[in-house]
Structures are given as C-alpha cells and as structure tokens.
Design a protein around this motif. Structure first.
Motif, PDB file in Angstrom:
ATOM      1  N   PRO A   1       0.848  -1.198   0.000  1.00 56.26           N
ATOM      2  CA  PRO A   1       0.000   0.000   0.000  1.00 56.26           C
ATOM      3  C   PRO A   1       0.873   1.234   0.000  1.00 56.26           C
ATOM      4  N   TYR A   2       0.484   2.249  -0.765  1.00 55.61           N
ATOM      5  CA  TYR A   2       1.298   3.440  -0.918  1.00 55.61           C
ATOM      6  C   TYR A   2       1.473   4.191   0.379  1.00 55.61           C
ATOM      7  N   TYR A   3       0.416   4.165   1.205  1.00 55.70           N
ATOM      8  CA  TYR A   3       0.478   5.055   2.358  1.00 55.70           C
ATOM      9  C   TYR A   3       1.538   4.630   3.351  1.00 55.70           C
ATOM     10  N   THR A   4       1.981   3.391   3.273  1.00 55.77           N
ATOM     11  CA  THR A   4       3.031   2.982   4.206  1.00 55.77           C
ATOM     12  C   THR A   4       4.407   3.308   3.663  1.00 55.77           C
ATOM     13  N   ASN A   5       4.496   3.653   2.398  1.00 54.50           N
ATOM     14  CA  ASN A   5       5.820   3.815   1.815  1.00 54.50           C
ATOM     15  C   ASN A   5       5.840   4.998   0.855  1.00 54.50           C
ATOM     16  N   HIS A   6       5.401   6.094   1.368  1.00 54.94           N
ATOM     17  CA  HIS A   6       5.234   7.294   0.572  1.00 54.94           C
ATOM     18  C   HIS A   6       6.561   7.793   0.017  1.00 54.94           C
ATOM     19  N   TYR A   7       6.508   8.690  -0.951  1.00 54.55           N
ATOM     20  CA  TYR A   7       7.680   9.473  -1.303  1.00 54.55           C
ATOM     21  C   TYR A   7       8.035  10.323  -0.099  1.00 54.55           C
ATOM     22  N   ALA A   8       9.302  10.717  -0.050  1.00 56.01           N
ATOM     23  CA  ALA A   8       9.742  11.519   1.076  1.00 56.01           C
ATOM     24  C   ALA A   8       9.005  12.854   1.086  1.00 56.01           C
ATOM     25  N   GLN A   9       8.640  13.285   2.293  1.00 58.07           N
ATOM     26  CA  GLN A   9       8.040  14.602   2.427  1.00 58.07           C
ATOM     27  C   GLN A   9       8.661  15.241   3.650  1.00 58.07           C
ATOM     28  N   ARG A  10       8.311  16.482   3.863  1.00 60.78           N
ATOM     29  CA  ARG A  10       8.880  17.167   5.025  1.00 60.78           C
ATOM     30  C   ARG A  10       8.495  16.447   6.309  1.00 60.78           C
ATOM     31  N   SER A  11       7.274  15.920   6.347  1.00 57.10           N
ATOM     32  CA  SER A  11       6.837  15.259   7.574  1.00 57.10           C
ATOM     33  C   SER A  11       7.323  13.807   7.630  1.00 57.10           C
ATOM     34  N   TYR A  12       7.883  13.308   6.541  1.00 64.28           N
ATOM     35  CA  TYR A  12       8.299  11.897   6.514  1.00 64.28           C
ATOM     36  C   TYR A  12       9.531  11.810   5.631  1.00 64.28           C
ATOM     37  N   PRO A  13      10.660  12.349   6.110  1.00 61.52           N
ATOM     38  CA  PRO A  13      11.798  12.563   5.216  1.00 61.52           C
ATOM     39  C   PRO A  13      12.598  11.310   4.858  1.00 61.52           C
ATOM     40  N   MET A  14      12.433  10.234   5.575  1.00 57.45           N
ATOM     41  CA  MET A  14      13.285   9.052   5.315  1.00 57.45           C
ATOM     42  C   MET A  14      12.404   7.819   5.113  1.00 57.45           C
ATOM     43  N   PRO A  15      11.826   7.662   3.925  1.00 57.14           N
ATOM     44  CA  PRO A  15      10.998   6.477   3.705  1.00 57.14           C
ATOM     45  C   PRO A  15      11.821   5.199   3.742  1.00 57.14           C
ATOM     46  N   ASP A  16      11.113   4.087   3.921  1.00 56.28           N
ATOM     47  CA  ASP A  16      11.823   2.815   4.037  1.00 56.28           C
ATOM     48  C   ASP A  16      12.475   2.419   2.723  1.00 56.28           C
TER      49      ASP A  16
END
Lengths: 72, 174
Positions: free
Chosen positions: B38-53
């Motif tokens: 699912p995309y929501y668990t592995n989003h593109y990096a964003q300011r609020s989630y800068p280090m995706p898996d």
C-alpha cells in the motif's frame, strides 16, 4: 570557503532543475481562473446589490432630504 | 523504531492490492512490479516523513548498480555528480523541489470567487421570485417623511440620530 563553494554549485544545479520543472495546471490557468472568478464575482454582486431592488435601508444620515409628514 | 518494524511487517503480510493512491503516476522506475505494498506505508519523502523505508528507484541499471557498489566504499572517492546521482536514486525530490511554491492558491481563490458570484445570482433570483412585496413604508418618500418625524421627536438626541442633525441650520452636521 571551499565547502561553501561546493554548496553553491549544488544549489545552482538544483535551481536549474527546479526552473526546468514542468508547469502544472495552476501555473497555466491559475491567473486566468483567478481573474475571471473575481471579475464575475464583482460584476454579479455590484449588479445584485444596486439594480435588482434589494432594500439595504442604509442610514439616512448625510444622505436623505427631509419631507414634511404632518397632514395639514 | 517500533513503528518502522510494524510498517515493514504490514508490508510483508498485506501483499496484494494497490493502496488508495491507485494510479497516481509513480514516474520512472519507482516501484518494482512484485511489491504491491500500500502506498500510504511507503510514501515518497516529504517534510513530515523525510526518510521512507524504500528508495525511490528500486530497479537499477547495471551502471546504477555499479554506483551502489561504489557507495559501499569510502564516500570521499565519489565525485559530485555521483553523489547527486545516488541522491536521485534514493529520493524523488530534493527538499528545495518538494517545498517549492505553487500557483494552486490562484485556482482556489478563483473558484471561491466564482461560487460567491453564483451565490449573488442565487440572491438575484430570490429577489425576483421569493421576496414578498416591498412595504410602502420603505419607499423613498415615506422614509424621508419618517426621518422628519424622528427628528421632530428628537429621537436619540445624545449620541444617535437627532444628535447628527443641526437644528439651527436645518441640515446634517458636518
């Protein structure tokens, strides 16, 4: 000095990349939509407020000329 | 820490079915076909989630794989272009790119004004078809007469209507 120059070069490179980003819908049509929307809104409301016969009952102060009311 | 472990556990177990993002054009070689996470668990990096898996590019050409091998050694031997290339493999956008301004507000405000204009048309229609007859007391003549009567009665003489009228000169106070 040297690390600063290195950062500047990186910055310049990313600037070039951002300027080459494809323009999206908002870049292409945003100005037109904003302009036409505001003109439409202003025109409609000017007409509705003044020409349609709505009674705003604004204050008479400084505006209304008096008229005698007593039946003589 | 725990949430990252939970996320990868969710990834492994949920398997099939694309997430809510659907076909939101990942672009390039973003996700390998086998991984239907699912995309929501592995989003593109964003300011609020800068280090995706997961890195942005998972399908690497031979040249890119060679670069990843070189990355395992000392980073001092990497040239500037190689470092940038490695960054681009890992992330879709730089922070400068993801934080760029947009013209979205123009579209938003334009549509807001449009709907406010529509409301004006609606009120026009209401005036024509819904409003009752205008009472005779609201005609200009009657309002002028009422005003004279109010001033004769000296209504609100301290701070209100009559206080604004100059009784000597018989005109509104300046």
């Amino acid at each position: 000095m040297l690390p600063l120059a290195r950062n500047a070069r990186l910055q310049v490179r990313s600037n070039q990349q951002t300027m080459k980003r494809a323009s999206d819908f908002h870049d292409k049509y945003g100005n037109a939509i904003l302009a036409s929307g505001s003109i439409f809104c202003i025109t409609v409301w000017t007409y509705t407020a003044t020409q349609v016969g709505i009674e705003w009952n604004l204050s008479p102060v400084g505006r209304v000329t008096l008229k005698e009311w007593r039946d003589q | 820490m725990f949430s990252r472990a939970a996320r990868s556990w969710v990834l492994r177990t949920t398997g099939g079915g694309l997430g809510t993002r659907g076909t939101h054009s990942p672009g390039g070689s973003a996700r390998s076909q086998g991984k239907m996470a699912p995309y929501y668990t592995n989003h593109y990096a964003q300011r609020s989630y800068p280090m995706p898996d997961e890195p942005y590019c998972t399908e690497l050409t031979a040249e890119q794989q060679a670069l990843k091998e070189k990355e395992k050694g000392s980073w001092a031997q990497l040239s500037q272009e190689e470092k940038v290339a490695l960054y681009r493999l890992q992330f879709r956008e730089s922070f400068a790119e993801m934080n760029r301004r947009s013209s979205e507000w123009k579209t938003v405000m334009g549509c807001v004004f449009f709907f406010i204009g529509l409301t004006g048309l609606l009120i026009w229609w209401q005036r024509v078809y819904v409003f009752p007859e205008k009472p005779v007391t609201l005609t200009d003549e009657r309002k002028a007469q009422q005003l004279q009567r109010l001033l004769d009665m000296k209504s609100n003489p301290v701070q209100g209507l009559a206080s604004r009228w100059d009784y000597e000169r018989k005109e509104w106070k300046k």
